[in-house]
Design a protein around this motif. Structure first.
Motif: not given
Length: 219
Positions: A141-148
């Motif tokens: 299970i993977t995801k691209i995450v960003q600021k906040g």
């Protein structure tokens, strides 16, 4: 009728015993705090408590989380853990904190926390995060995450973070244990002391033993 009553009493007795076993624990602290006493010779599951009369504000304080970690290492990341060793007042409270710094393309390698779930918050940058579920599914299970953004790594599961941006990244992790522990998979498997025999790892990973020895020499 007497037979039925007898059976009922037996079932009731078993239920009472079961309940007493289930409830025989302390789900939360029994006092306001239990500041770690670093000088105590007593060994417990956690740390002995300091005399409350000797507790001071600094027992609940840490300064320096604003200082970037040194990411000049082969993986390009640095974890700065703030646990009961840094804040004695965390003893028995079941929580700790970590700052994680990343170089561009820096990696916090696959690892687990045997005693904690992790709540991961991105402060700066863009990261790929992911974890793998337990056997037999081993779902990734993977995801691209960003600021906040916030992401959860369930307790005990193998997980990682990788900086996929072109600038440095920063994240803050909250962990549900005063001493979450960390098992870095590569270091544990290939860098144990003494080494796990190469033929065992070769068979487990289905590679040549020379490949195993090469990896062991690096770790």
């Amino acid at each position: 009728m007497a037979s039925n009553n007898h059976k009922f009493l037996i079932i009731l007795g078993l239920f009472a015993i079961t309940c007493s076993i289930v409830l025989a624990s302390d789900p939360s602290p029994l006092q306001d705090f239990c500041v770690r006493d670093s000088n105590s010779p007593v060994l417990v599951n956690g740390f002995a408590c300091k005399d409350p009369k000797l507790v001071e504000p600094n027992d609940f304080f840490y300064s320096g989380l604003d200082i970037p970690g040194n990411t000049s290492n082969p993986v390009g990341s640095k974890v700065t853990l703030i646990n009961v060793d840094k804040i004695p007042g965390l003893n028995t409270l079941g929580i700790s904190l970590a700052r994680v710094d990343y170089e561009p393309l820096g990696l916090n390698p696959p690892h687990t926390h045997p005693r904690a779930t992790e709540l991961f918050t991105v402060i700066e940058g863009t990261l790929q995060v992911g974890f793998v579920t337990s056997n037999p599914e081993n779902r990734f299970i993977t995801k691209i995450v960003q600021k906040g953004d916030v992401f959860v790594f369930p307790k005990g599961l193998i997980h990682f973070q990788r900086n996929v941006g072109h600038s440095k990244a920063l994240a803050i992790s909250t962990l549900s244990s005063q001493n979450p522990g960390i098992v870095t998979i590569a270091n544990s498997v290939f860098g144990s002391n003494p080494n796990i025999p190469a033929d065992i790892l070769a068979k487990a990973f289905q590679v040549d033993a020379n490949v195993v020895k090469q990896v062991q020499s690096k770790l």
